[in-house]
Scaffold this motif. Structure first.
Motif, short mmCIF file in Angstrom:
data_model
loop_
_atom_site.label_atom_id
_atom_site.label_comp_id
_atom_site.label_asym_id
_atom_site.label_seq_id
_atom_site.Cartn_x
_atom_site.Cartn_y
_atom_site.Cartn_z
N ASP A 200 8.07 9.82 13.60
CA ASP A 200 7.84 10.26 12.10
C ASP A 200 8.22 9.48 10.67
OD1 ASP A 200 6.69 12.61 12.41
OD2 ASP A 200 9.16 13.50 12.87
N ALA A 201 7.99 8.81 9.56
CA ALA A 201 7.95 7.74 9.24
C ALA A 201 7.87 7.68 7.39
CB ALA A 201 8.13 5.89 9.05
N GLY A 202 9.05 7.36 6.94
CA GLY A 202 7.92 7.33 5.66
C GLY A 202 8.85 8.14 4.39
N ASP B 98 0.40 -1.48 -0.06
CA ASP B 98 -0.22 0.11 -0.21
C ASP B 98 0.61 1.84 0.67
OD1 ASP B 98 -3.04 -0.69 0.47
OD2 ASP B 98 -1.58 -2.62 1.53
N LEU B 99 1.83 1.37 -0.69
CA LEU B 99 2.88 2.87 -1.20
C LEU B 99 1.72 3.47 -1.66
CD1 LEU B 99 5.44 3.30 -0.63
CD2 LEU B 99 6.19 3.33 -3.08
N HIS B 100 0.95 3.80 -2.54
CA HIS B 100 0.34 4.70 -3.07
C HIS B 100 0.82 5.36 -3.34
CE1 HIS B 100 -3.51 2.47 -2.41
NE2 HIS B 100 -3.81 2.41 -0.94
N GLY B 101 2.31 5.45 -4.15
CA GLY B 101 2.53 6.42 -5.42
C GLY B 101 3.20 7.54 -4.13
N ASN B 102 3.52 7.05 -2.74
CA ASN B 102 4.33 7.92 -1.63
C ASN B 102 5.10 8.78 -1.74
OD1 ASN B 102 1.93 9.12 1.03
ND2 ASN B 102 1.06 7.90 -0.11
N LEU B 103 6.23 8.64 -2.40
CA LEU B 103 7.40 9.12 -2.87
C LEU B 103 7.92 9.57 -1.43
CD1 LEU B 103 7.81 9.30 -6.58
CD2 LEU B 103 7.54 6.72 -5.33
N GLU B 104 7.66 11.35 -2.00
CA GLU B 104 7.94 12.27 -0.69
C GLU B 104 7.15 11.95 0.39
OE1 GLU B 104 8.65 15.92 -2.24
OE2 GLU B 104 6.17 15.57 -3.05
N PRO B 105 7.98 12.36 1.88
CA PRO B 105 7.51 11.42 3.00
C PRO B 105 5.51 11.89 2.76
CG PRO B 105 9.49 12.20 3.84
CD PRO B 105 9.65 12.66 2.07
#
Length: 597
Positions: A87-89, A59-66
């Motif tokens: 904080d993560a991602g 479920d990354l859903h295109g979250n390239l930036e934090p």
């Protein structure tokens, strides 16, 4: 026209047949005395057991930036029983964590559980998720299942993400043609209605030397209920368990005894902490939801399940049909976690030594160096997106959160669709917004140079990335009441989907009751007046709901259809008309639904 750039050599995926060499080598290794394994110090034979590292996420859903706000944090359970948020991602950090985790593990696989694209922020979504596929290639992803969001733009677009090529209408975004995924998408239970065959590979076999592990990929059978009809047109979605069991037998016939299922369906752990002990005894422990029944019925031939869809974090053992414990994992969403699982491969049997399997979720913290190649990738695509994404479309006085049964962000979208609907037809009475279509809130303390309180197009796109249209339909008052009851009954009985109402629609939701009775019929009011069962109401929804999506069949029975423009455009128009730098928009109070618990 300049010459087309040379395509880099792509990996070729083939299904591997059985080999007698595996059993022979294993038997020989077991029979020889310890000193003989060294073969006079020149060619050491492998030991019976080989640890294989399985790194996974979902479920990354295109979250390239934090991710921002709560979407970019995880809850961590402390030794004293308290919790804290971390904080993560961010793919720059995810790459660093995965590459570090692989160090010292020559036998390492990276797999994913679907929804890697779709409902993506503007940086990826504006370019039909080509940036995310490029990032996943750099992450050295080996294999993934499809998720429901991989069908947001239909099977043809999914095939393009797999195989490459320029977008059929937008063309190429750069001087180089899109190369497609270096990893296989697996869709064992998604069949072409005409041929009856899977639209993509149903399984894939990872091999290193004499170690082989098979992967079967499926998405949830109910995908057609949560994806627009156009996205799944011509497709059939089969039962997850039946499909996995079918292809487990196929793999076994090829001599593959170690099998992992990548299942885009999930569960709900008893705790929201990523490091909660799912197997701890006592009340309130464990996991619930659809994945439990799936895991209990999938053949014992499958050694582990990597799951997703619910955006929850868990590492649980659920007994297989033979009663043996089996690992079931999920790494939340948006690249905030990854799971590190050790599969102990038995060369003698070719199977996983189930008692030796161990697993844990790890936070993708932001206190590690950024991966330079990912920073370059993000910078390159941001340069292309900046002229569109940085444009201001409105102003807010505080955070507009996307939390709660009724959220301020959901109400704001419903208000925007009501206003837009009245532009199309002044008789429009109300608007309803599905909660799953609200992907984020709006943050007052904005990042970058845009300034506090400014809402940019990129932020709006993150909230509403689906490119639905705003549709108008006529319903009787009785149908409208039925729609509200469908929030908590029928397909939504087990996991209610509470529609976000526009201003003027109020009612009471009594959670102490069950089924449709949770919607208190006598409490339903529109602009203070009871709903008249025989009257006609003009209702604005997005095109997904207008087709009966999300388990609302009555919304697919409206009359007098009128198709308007895209939903993000409606939100932009509303913010532009109702806010300014000197008079920012205040978040809605989210007080239209009275909840009794």
């Amino acid at each position: 026209m300049p010459a087309a750039p040379r395509r880099t050599r792509r990996r070729t995926y083939a299904f591997l047949g059985a080999t007698a060499a595996l059993a022979t080598a294993a038997a020989l290794a077991a029979a020889l005395p310890a000193q003989a394994h060294q073969d006079q110090g020149r060619h050491p034979l492998p030991s019976r057991y080989q640890d294989v590292q399985l790194l996974s996420f979902n479920d990354l859903h295109g979250n390239l930036e934090p991710p921002s706000g709560s979407s970019g944090r995880v809850t961590e359970l402390q030794p004293d029983g308290t919790t804290k948020t971390v904080d993560a991602g961010g793919v720059e950090y995810l790459a660093t964590h995965l590459r570090t985790a692989r160090e010292g593990h020559p036998y390492s696989i990276t797999a994913a559980g679907g929804d890697l694209v779709g409902a993506s922020p503007l940086l990826s979504g504006l370019f039909h998720d080509e940036p995310t596929v490029e990032a996943l290639n750099k992450l050295k992803l080996d294999v993934t299942s499809v998720g429901n969001h991989e069908f947001d733009e239909g099977a043809r677009e999914l095939a393009r993400l797999q195989n490459g090529g320029c977008h059929p209408t937008d063309g190429c975004y750069t001087d180089e043609e899109f190369q497609g995924a270096d990893f296989p998408y697996l869709a064992a239970n998604v069949l072409d209605e005409k041929t009856g065959k899977p639209i993509l590979k149903p399984y894939w076999i990872w091999k290193k030397k004499d170690v082989r592990i098979g992967f079967i990929g499926v998405t949830l059978e109910g995908t057609p209920n949560i994806v627009s009809a156009d996205g799944v047109k011509g497709l059939t979605f089969k039962d997850e368990v039946e499909t996995i069991n079918k292809y487990a037998k196929v793999l076994q016939r090829q001599g593959v005894r170690s099998i992992v299922a990548l299942v885009h369906e999930g569960g709900f752990p008893a705790s929201g902490a990523y490091n909660y002990d799912c197997d701890s005894p006592g009340a309130g422990a464990g996991i619930s939801g659809p994945i439990v029944d799936i895991a209990k019925n999938v053949t014992p031939a499958v050694d582990a399940l990597v799951t997703g869809h619910t955006h929850a974090a868990y590492v649980c053992t659920i007994p297989d049909p033979s009663g043996r414990p089996r690992m079931v994992t999920s790494a939340a969403s948006f690249g905030r976690l990854y799971t590190d699982t050790t599969l102990t491969y038995d060369r003698f049997t070719g199977d996983i030594a189930r008692t030796a399997v161990k697993s844990a979720n790890h936070v993708v913290t932001r206190d590690v160096p950024k991966a330079p190649d990912m920073t370059d990738l993000i910078s390159r695509w941001n340069t292309l997106a900046a002229p569109i994404g940085n444009r201001a479309i409105g102003y807010i006085s505080a955070d507009v959160n996307n939390t709660g049964t009724e959220s301020p962000m959901g109400d704001l979208i419903a208000d925007a669709q009501l206003a837009y609907g009245r532009e199309l037809d002044p008789k429009t009475s109300l608007a309803l917004m599905n909660p799953g279509g609200v992907r984020a809130g709006l943050t007052y303390a904005a990042k970058g140079a845009e300034g506090d309180g400014v809402v940019t197009y990129a932020e709006g796109f993150t909230v509403q990335p689906f490119a639905n249209t705003v549709n108008l339909q006529d319903f009787t008052g009785a149908q409208l009441v039925q729609v509200l009851k469908e929030q908590v009954s029928g397909a939504n009985a087990a996991a209610p989907k509470i529609l976000q109402p526009s201003a003027g629609l109020t009612y009471t939701l009594d959670l102490t009751k069950t089924g449709a009775d949770r919607v208190v019929t006598d409490s339903i009011r529109l602009n203070g007046a009871p709903i008249d069962p025989a009257a006609t109401y003009r209702v604005a929804t997005n095109s997904f709901l207008a087709g009966g999506g999300d388990g609302f069949p009555t919304l697919g029975q409206g009359t007098g259809d009128l198709v308007g423009g895209d939903d993000l455009g409606a939100l932009e128009k509303y913010l532009t008309a109702h806010s300014s730098p000197t008079a920012p928009l205040a978040p809605p109070a989210a007080d239209r639904i009275a909840v009794v618990k």
